[in-house]
Design an enzyme around this catalytic site. Structure first.
Site, short mmCIF file in Angstrom:
data_model
loop_
_atom_site.label_atom_id
_atom_site.label_comp_id
_atom_site.label_asym_id
_atom_site.label_seq_id
_atom_site.Cartn_x
_atom_site.Cartn_y
_atom_site.Cartn_z
N GLY A 1 0.84 -1.19 0.00
CA GLY A 1 0.00 0.00 0.00
C GLY A 1 0.87 1.23 0.00
O GLY A 1 2.07 1.14 0.30
N CYS B 1 5.33 -6.03 1.27
CA CYS B 1 5.67 -4.61 1.39
C CYS B 1 4.95 -3.98 2.59
O CYS B 1 5.22 -4.36 3.72
CB CYS B 1 5.37 -3.89 0.08
SG CYS B 1 6.34 -2.38 -0.10
N TYR B 2 4.00 -3.07 2.37
CA TYR B 2 3.31 -2.49 3.54
C TYR B 2 2.72 -3.59 4.42
O TYR B 2 2.72 -3.49 5.65
CB TYR B 2 2.20 -1.53 3.09
CG TYR B 2 1.44 -0.93 4.26
CD1 TYR B 2 1.90 0.20 4.91
CD2 TYR B 2 0.26 -1.54 4.72
CE1 TYR B 2 1.22 0.72 6.01
CE2 TYR B 2 -0.43 -1.02 5.82
CZ TYR B 2 0.06 0.11 6.45
OH TYR B 2 -0.61 0.61 7.53
N HIS C 1 7.95 -7.27 -4.43
CA HIS C 1 6.60 -7.53 -4.94
C HIS C 1 6.59 -8.81 -5.78
O HIS C 1 6.94 -8.77 -6.96
CB HIS C 1 6.11 -6.34 -5.78
CG HIS C 1 5.69 -5.20 -4.93
ND1 HIS C 1 4.41 -5.07 -4.43
CD2 HIS C 1 6.38 -4.14 -4.46
CE1 HIS C 1 4.33 -3.98 -3.69
NE2 HIS C 1 5.52 -3.40 -3.69
N GLU D 1 4.14 -10.36 -6.95
CA GLU D 1 3.02 -10.44 -7.88
C GLU D 1 3.32 -9.84 -9.25
O GLU D 1 2.63 -10.11 -10.22
CB GLU D 1 1.77 -9.77 -7.27
CG GLU D 1 1.84 -8.26 -7.08
CD GLU D 1 2.52 -7.82 -5.79
OE1 GLU D 1 3.30 -8.61 -5.23
OE2 GLU D 1 2.29 -6.67 -5.36
N SER E 1 -25.69 -6.60 -24.86
CA SER E 1 -25.08 -5.51 -25.63
C SER E 1 -24.31 -6.05 -26.82
O SER E 1 -23.90 -5.30 -27.69
CB SER E 1 -24.11 -4.75 -24.72
OG SER E 1 -23.01 -5.59 -24.41
N GLY E 2 -24.08 -7.36 -26.84
CA GLY E 2 -23.22 -7.92 -27.88
C GLY E 2 -21.79 -8.04 -27.41
O GLY E 2 -20.93 -8.55 -28.12
N GLY E 3 -21.51 -7.55 -26.20
CA GLY E 3 -20.16 -7.64 -25.65
C GLY E 3 -19.94 -8.97 -24.92
O GLY E 3 -20.87 -9.76 -24.75
N VAL E 4 -18.71 -9.15 -24.48
CA VAL E 4 -18.32 -10.42 -23.85
C VAL E 4 -19.08 -10.65 -22.55
O VAL E 4 -19.66 -11.73 -22.33
CB VAL E 4 -16.80 -10.41 -23.51
CG1 VAL E 4 -16.37 -11.75 -22.95
CG2 VAL E 4 -15.99 -10.03 -24.73
N ASP E 5 -19.10 -9.63 -21.69
CA ASP E 5 -19.62 -9.85 -20.34
C ASP E 5 -21.10 -10.20 -20.33
O ASP E 5 -21.52 -11.18 -19.70
CB ASP E 5 -19.38 -8.61 -19.46
CG ASP E 5 -17.92 -8.19 -19.45
OD1 ASP E 5 -17.09 -9.04 -19.81
OD2 ASP E 5 -17.63 -7.05 -19.10
N SER E 6 -21.91 -9.40 -21.05
CA SER E 6 -23.34 -9.70 -21.01
C SER E 6 -23.63 -11.01 -21.74
O SER E 6 -24.53 -11.76 -21.35
CB SER E 6 -24.17 -8.54 -21.56
OG SER E 6 -23.92 -8.34 -22.93
N SER E 7 -22.86 -11.35 -22.77
CA SER E 7 -23.09 -12.60 -23.49
C SER E 7 -22.79 -13.81 -22.60
O SER E 7 -23.55 -14.78 -22.57
CB SER E 7 -22.20 -12.69 -24.73
OG SER E 7 -22.49 -11.64 -25.60
N LYS F 1 -11.73 -10.26 -16.11
CA LYS F 1 -12.07 -10.34 -17.53
C LYS F 1 -11.50 -11.61 -18.20
O LYS F 1 -12.19 -12.29 -18.94
CB LYS F 1 -11.50 -9.11 -18.24
CG LYS F 1 -11.95 -8.97 -19.67
CD LYS F 1 -13.24 -8.22 -19.71
CE LYS F 1 -13.72 -7.94 -21.11
NZ LYS F 1 -14.94 -7.14 -21.09
#
Ligand code: XMP
Length: 509
Positions: free
Chosen positions: A51, A78-79, A165, A167, A219-225, A365
């Site tokens: 942080g 770290c923090y 770090h 990650e 909407s035709g997008g990935v998420d809603s599909s 995503k």
């Protein structure tokens, strides 16, 4: 599961992804989470994130110290490490030399995180404070040139701390350190897979919805599909999808959706042609924020009116993703807040008094894409680049007219065709055409022209918070330019946008 405690690091989502990449479920929680809630979640391990604060700052984030009495392994980064050292009785000081960037890590003592690693590998540091004295029963397990205490361990309690770090990709062996923490220290099992997620989500939707109806905007997008496919698998015909054509969509958008999603699923779907309504409301409007407001409000009205025709619906399905949820839970509101205000259906649930079903709210995503593949959605749809809710309205500078929409649709289609043919579509976060209303002089054949300009926007990004302009090959740019000027009426000039974000935004309005 593993819990990541959010101390405000820009990397805490990355930590969660690194854990999930090992097929272990991981949740990010704010630092004000109660220890009782942690107990109830029953994690196998806890990771305290980094942080921006210094532990001695007045408002630096703190937790209930009984966290350290739970008997659960803890890794502080770290923090997170400073917090552990400070809370358990050690001291932290301002580093004499701020360490930022690469350092070589020398392993001093055996540490399960460093299992099978040779000493002296590159790691990535970013801190102004470091540990000076350790609490009882801790040992130093690694150092760098500027940081004597770069890694610590209390083997008995299974508490570990890393100043570096692990990650970030630049830390060689970083992903392996996290893996060792998960499996050697916490004894996690690899059972978080897209198939197990999908089975669980379908069962949960069935249990929550029963034989009630769910409405959902596509909407035709990935998420809603992907969300719609999942809900459809759970409740079939009781899912009612609504696709609003606001007149601001790209070329053949409805056909693409029909071909890619609807052909494979027996979806209940209603197409609402509201183009005239939107274009009338947008007539003469040039201010970007006004455009967004008009489109957002009208979308809700149109969707609501259509939804009212579906009798007795009790739920609204949405493709909300995990980053949105983390952000709203986080005590450290970051720049992703801005993205949220983009969500064009944000006002729907309150207005419609529907209960939300958000089956993707635990996913990133890339995981949504994996889930889409698991559910059998075709690749073209899964890999679609994001497209903003206000659509082409924010890619036509100035007033939106049917003529301008036609121009930008044609130019955008050429651009996407060329980007795909060059094999770059998936490598770019977004690539699209922007129509500039200015006119410039040109010559075509033997004639003088005085016509509009198209800007090519192509960016690489991981999350749209920051983006770099894509270094598209010159040949490809030339080909796109030639084709647009030859094939699209009213365009005689093409330019390439070389602005990164910040200071630019990805969209032009
Ligand atoms: P900017 O232009 O802010 O965009 O750099 C960041 C990302 O968000 C998308 N975007 C939107 N998405 N409704 C959306 O659903 C919106 O109003 C909106 N505005 C921008 C943009 O395409 C990019 O991916």
């Amino acid at each position: 599961m593993i819990i990541v405690i959010d101390f405000g690091s820009q990397f805490n989502q990355l930590i969660a992804r690194r854990v999930r990449e090992n097929n272990v479920y991981c949740q990010v929680e704010p630092s004000n989470i109660s220890v009782d809630k942690i107990k109830a979640l029953n994690p196998k391990g806890i990771i305290l994130s980094g942080g921006p604060s210094s532990i001695y700052e007045e408002n630096s984030p703190r937790m209930d110290r009984s966290l350290f009495d739970l008997g659960i392994p803890i890794l502080g980064i770290c923090y997170g490490m400073h917090y552990m050292v400070h809370t358990l009785g050690g001291t932290i000081k301002k580093a004499a030399k701020r360490e930022y960037g690469f350092a070589s890590l020398d392993i001093k003592e055996p540490d399960p995180l460093f299992k099978d690693m040779d000493t002296g590998f590159q790691c990535w540091m970013s801190h102004g404070d470091s540990a000076l004295e350790l609490p009882d029963n801790f040992v130093v397990t690694a150092s760098t040139k500027n940081t004597a205490i770069a890694a610590i361990a209390n083997h008995e309690k299974k508490f570990y701390g890393l100043q570096l770090h692990p990650e970030v990709e630049h830390s060689i062996n970083g992903a392996l350190m996290i893996r060792h923490f998960l499996f050697d220290v916490c004894q996690c099992q690899e059972n978080w897979t897209m198939q197990s997620f999908s089975d669980g989500a379908i069962a949960q939707i069935k249990a929550a919805v029963g034989d009630k109806k769910v409405i959902m905007g596509l909407s035709g997008g990935v998420d809603s599909s992907v969300a719609a496919t999942l809900i459809h698998k759970a409740i079939g015909k009781n899912l009612f999808c609504i696709f609003v054509d606001n007149g601001l969509l790209r070329k053949n958008e409805r056909e693409t959706l029909e071909k890619s999603l609807i052909a494979n699923l027996d979806l209940n779907i209603r197409f609402v042609d509201a183009a005239d309504k939107f274009l009338t409301a947008l007539k003469g409007v040039t201010d970007p924020e006004k455009k967004r407001k008009i489109i957002g409000t009208l979308f809700i009205d149109v969707f609501d009116a259509e939804a009212k025709k579906i009798d007795g619906a009790e739920f609204l399905g949405q493709g909300t993703l995990y980053p949105d949820i983390i952000e709203s839970k986080s005590a450290f509101g970051g720049p992703t807040d801005i993205i949220k205000s983009h969500h064009n259906v944000g006002g729907l649930p309150e207005k419609m008094k529907l209960k939300l079903i958000e089956p993707l709210q635990l996913l990133f995503k890339d995981e949504v894409r994996k889930l889409g593949a698991e559910l059998g959605i075709i690749e073209d749809l899964i890999w679609r680049q994001p497209f903003p809710g206000p659509g082409l309205a924010i890619r036509i500078m100035g007033e939106i007219t049917p003529e301008r929409l036609e121009i930008i649709r044609a130019a955008d289609a050429v651009l996407l065709e060329e980007i795909k043919a060059a094999g770059l579509y998936r490598k770019l976060w977004q690539s699209f055409a922007v129509l500039l209303p200015i006119k410039s002089v040109g010559v075509m054949g033997d004639k003088r022209t005085f016509a509009n300009c198209i800007a090519i926007r192509a960016v690489t990004s991981n999350d749209a918070m920051t983006a770099d302009w894509a270094k598209l090959p010159h040949d490809l740019l030339g080909q796109i330019s030639n084709r647009i000027i030859n094939e699209v009426d009213h365009i005689n000039r093409v330019v390439f946008d070389i602005t990164s974000k910040p200071p630019g935004t990805i969209e032009w309005e």
